[in-house]
Design a protein around this motif. Structure first.
Motif, PDB file in Angstrom:
ATOM      1  N   ARG A  63      -1.372  -0.690 -10.621  1.00 22.91           N
ATOM      2  CA  ARG A  63      -1.579   0.270  -9.481  1.00 22.91           C
ATOM      3  C   ARG A  63      -3.137   0.444  -9.490  1.00 22.91           C
ATOM      4  O   ARG A  63      -3.966   0.398 -10.628  1.00 22.91           O
ATOM      5  N   CYS A  64      -3.655   0.557  -8.160  1.00 19.29           N
ATOM      6  CA  CYS A  64      -5.205   0.721  -8.080  1.00 19.29           C
ATOM      7  C   CYS A  64      -5.222   1.552  -6.840  1.00 19.29           C
ATOM      8  O   CYS A  64      -4.813   1.698  -5.583  1.00 19.29           O
ATOM      9  N   SER A  65      -5.656   2.911  -7.315  1.00 22.50           N
ATOM     10  CA  SER A  65      -5.738   3.983  -6.221  1.00 22.50           C
ATOM     11  C   SER A  65      -7.245   4.067  -5.753  1.00 22.50           C
ATOM     12  O   SER A  65      -7.292   4.767  -4.713  1.00 22.50           O
ATOM     13  N   ARG A  66      -8.198   3.196  -6.322  1.00 21.17           N
ATOM     14  CA  ARG A  66      -9.664   3.251  -5.771  1.00 21.17           C
ATOM     15  C   ARG A  66      -9.610   2.017  -4.652  1.00 21.17           C
ATOM     16  O   ARG A  66      -9.335   0.821  -5.124  1.00 21.17           O
ATOM     17  N   GLN A  67     -10.052   2.410  -3.478  1.00 23.32           N
ATOM     18  CA  GLN A  67     -10.542   1.288  -2.468  1.00 23.32           C
ATOM     19  C   GLN A  67     -11.852   1.003  -2.334  1.00 23.32           C
ATOM     20  O   GLN A  67     -12.512   1.957  -1.758  1.00 23.32           O
ATOM     21  N   PRO A  68     -12.615   0.045  -3.087  1.00 24.30           N
ATOM     22  CA  PRO A  68     -13.965   0.136  -3.001  1.00 24.30           C
ATOM     23  C   PRO A  68     -14.341  -0.485  -1.571  1.00 24.30           C
ATOM     24  O   PRO A  68     -13.894  -1.293  -1.200  1.00 24.30           O
ATOM     25  N   ALA A  69     -15.673   0.285  -1.026  1.00 18.53           N
ATOM     26  CA  ALA A  69     -16.397  -0.367   0.150  1.00 18.53           C
ATOM     27  C   ALA A  69     -16.692  -1.737  -0.105  1.00 18.53           C
ATOM     28  O   ALA A  69     -16.386  -2.489   0.779  1.00 18.53           O
ATOM     29  N   GLY A  70     -17.093  -2.018  -1.127  1.00 20.81           N
ATOM     30  CA  GLY A  70     -17.687  -3.676  -1.200  1.00 20.81           C
ATOM     31  C   GLY A  70     -17.300  -3.943  -2.831  1.00 20.81           C
ATOM     32  O   GLY A  70     -17.323  -3.384  -3.827  1.00 20.81           O
ATOM     33  N   ASP A 114       0.844  -1.036   0.115  1.00 18.37           N
ATOM     34  CA  ASP A 114       0.017   0.055  -0.061  1.00 18.37           C
ATOM     35  C   ASP A 114       0.797   1.350  -0.008  1.00 18.37           C
ATOM     36  O   ASP A 114       1.656   1.348   0.807  1.00 18.37           O
ATOM     37  N   ASP A 115       0.726   2.220  -0.771  1.00 24.47           N
ATOM     38  CA  ASP A 115       1.532   3.270  -0.879  1.00 24.47           C
ATOM     39  C   ASP A 115       0.331   4.498  -0.890  1.00 24.47           C
ATOM     40  O   ASP A 115       0.082   4.896  -1.987  1.00 24.47           O
ATOM     41  N   GLY A 116       0.234   5.056   0.385  1.00 27.45           N
ATOM     42  CA  GLY A 116      -0.502   6.155   0.568  1.00 27.45           C
ATOM     43  C   GLY A 116      -1.992   5.702  -0.116  1.00 27.45           C
ATOM     44  O   GLY A 116      -2.605   6.697  -0.468  1.00 27.45           O
ATOM     45  N   GLY A 117      -2.588   4.815   0.002  1.00 30.55           N
ATOM     46  CA  GLY A 117      -3.893   4.284  -0.210  1.00 30.55           C
ATOM     47  C   GLY A 117      -3.959   3.754  -1.621  1.00 30.55           C
ATOM     48  O   GLY A 117      -5.069   3.511  -2.258  1.00 30.55           O
ATOM     49  N   THR A 118      -2.624   3.808  -2.288  1.00 34.72           N
ATOM     50  CA  THR A 118      -2.656   3.089  -3.675  1.00 34.72           C
ATOM     51  C   THR A 118      -2.127   1.614  -3.563  1.00 34.72           C
ATOM     52  O   THR A 118      -0.947   1.500  -2.860  1.00 34.72           O
ATOM     53  N   LEU A 119      -2.956   0.771  -4.234  1.00 34.76           N
ATOM     54  CA  LEU A 119      -2.233  -0.625  -4.192  1.00 34.76           C
ATOM     55  C   LEU A 119      -1.301  -0.578  -5.212  1.00 34.76           C
ATOM     56  O   LEU A 119      -1.710  -0.547  -6.400  1.00 34.76           O
ATOM     57  N   ARG A 120      -0.074  -1.271  -4.930  1.00 29.53           N
ATOM     58  CA  ARG A 120       0.925  -1.497  -5.792  1.00 29.53           C
ATOM     59  C   ARG A 120       1.266  -3.065  -5.836  1.00 29.53           C
ATOM     60  O   ARG A 120       1.869  -3.403  -4.942  1.00 29.53           O
ATOM     61  N   ILE A 121       0.936  -3.588  -7.098  1.00 25.40           N
ATOM     62  CA  ILE A 121       1.438  -5.067  -7.292  1.00 25.40           C
ATOM     63  C   ILE A 121       2.588  -5.244  -8.137  1.00 25.40           C
ATOM     64  O   ILE A 121       2.251  -4.713  -9.537  1.00 25.40           O
ATOM     65  N   GLY A 122       3.679  -5.563  -8.018  1.00 23.50           N
ATOM     66  CA  GLY A 122       4.711  -5.778  -8.994  1.00 23.50           C
ATOM     67  C   GLY A 122       4.481  -6.946  -9.946  1.00 23.50           C
ATOM     68  O   GLY A 122       3.604  -7.816  -9.579  1.00 23.50           O
TER      69      GLY A 122
END
Ligand SMILES: Cc1cc2nc3c(=O)[nH]c(=O)nc-3n(C[C@H](O)[C@H](O)[C@H](O)COP(=O)(O)OP(=O)(O)OC[C@H]3O[C@@H](n4cnc5c(N)ncnc54)[C@H](O)[C@@H]3O)c2cc1C
Length: 289
Positions: free
Chosen positions: A173-180, A67-75
């Motif tokens: 990279r995914c900057s959106r964290q959905p509630a569901g 997690d990078d400040g709310g962004t998911l980062r997957i190598g």
């Protein structure tokens, strides 16, 4: 016994080195990550690259999930297994965990990589549909530097992407964290590719659906995003009647082909049902956040 055509083999020791090798050998060169798609295709002579550039030793640079400040980062070299076991993913990106439990078997999940799953361009690959639902982007690096591409814009046809032959995917990279969120799949037998699969990610505001995205797998010539269905759902109160209408609309938006995994009408029926189930589960999860 199926044997691939003759090829040269190079091992990259850095991302820059991999790009140099891609440049040196030209367009008949392919990267080799987990090899779980490319090697079978080579054995069947559906792919006959002249040179393979093996990147599996780049784990230290490209195998991570953070997690990078709310962004998911997957190598790009994170394995399916890493995603499945990630606590970060389990907590905030439930549809990825849902999807990974249904991808292949432990042997494939131990070797297959996120970068390979995205670059391969198989419309029946699960992760691209899951990442479309999440609004994720891939980071591609080439000789001229880095650029980001939305996963929904990555594919131009079956096994065709906008990537250049000299590009390497380095990160998702995914900057959106959905509630569901939720991912539902129907496969002919455990570990098989999808006859159809649906990923849904959404947020709720004042009891209404907002910010919803739907990815569809196995029901078109590329991974699909169900934009009209998302439009129908936005601003609406969740419930069975709405889910039914959404399923109908998504079935219209899909464009399945008949193959060994089912007829086109059967796959459309699956879309209808799976969209309803995925919405119900995603809303249920959003309500407990
Ligand atoms: C028996 C079996 C069952 C399977 N079932 C499923 C399933 O149910 N669902 C599912 O989604 N998948 C399934 N798969 C596919 C598998 O999960 C993925 O295809 C595989 O993980 C792809 O990743 P890889 O690392 O093996 O890619 P590879 O085979 O190494 O590469 C695939 C393609 O991507 C390119 N590539 C690889 N990495 C990069 C990169 N970083 N940048 C640019 N290009 C790159 C390669 O050049 C090649 O063209 C199955 C595979 C097998 C063998």
């Amino acid at each position: 016994m199926q044997v691939p055509a003759r090829f040269e083999y190079e091992v990259a020791t850095s991302v820059e080195g991999a790009i140099s090798l891609l440049q040196r050998y030209g367009s008949e060169t392919r990267l080799l990550a987990g090899g779980h798609s490319l090697i079978p295709m080579m054995k069947l002579r559906l792919a006959s690259p002249e040179v393979l550039v093996d990147i599996h030793r780049l784990d230290k640079d490209l195998r991570y999930i953070r997690d990078d400040g709310g962004t998911l980062r997957i190598g790009a070299l994170a394995r399916h297994k890493d995603v499945l076991e990630s606590e970060l993913v389990k907590e905030h990106y439930t549809l990825l965990t849902d999807a990974e439990t249904m991808i292949a078997d432990p042997l494939v999940r131990n070797m297959g990589t996120v970068g390979g799953a995205l670059a391969n361009g198989d419309p029946a690959e699960d992760l691209p549909a899951a990442f479309v639902a999440l609004g994720a982007e891939v980071v591609a690096r080439g000789p001229d530097g880095e650029r980001t591409i939305a996963v929904e814009d990555l594919y131009t046809g079956p096994y065709e992407t906008v990537l250049e032959p000299v590009d390497i995917i380095t990160e998702l990279r995914c900057s959106r964290q959905p509630a569901g969120s939720a991912y539902f799949k129907v496969e002919r037998r455990a570990g098989d590719y999808a006859s159809a699969a649906i990923g849904v990610a959404l947020n709720l505001a004042d009891g209404k659906i907002e910010d919803v995205r739907i990815g569809m797998c196995g029901v078109g010539s590329t991974t699909l995003r169900a934009r009209e269905t998302e439009e129908l759902l936005r601003g609406q109160r969740p419930g069975a009647e709405l889910y039914g209408r959404a399923g109908e609309r998504a079935a219209e938006e899909s464009n399945p082909l008949e193959d060994a995994r089912g007829t086109a009408p059967y796959k459309r029926d699956l879309v209808r049902v799976l969209v309803g189930r995925a919405l119900e589960k995603a809303v249920e999860r959003a309500e407990v956040v």
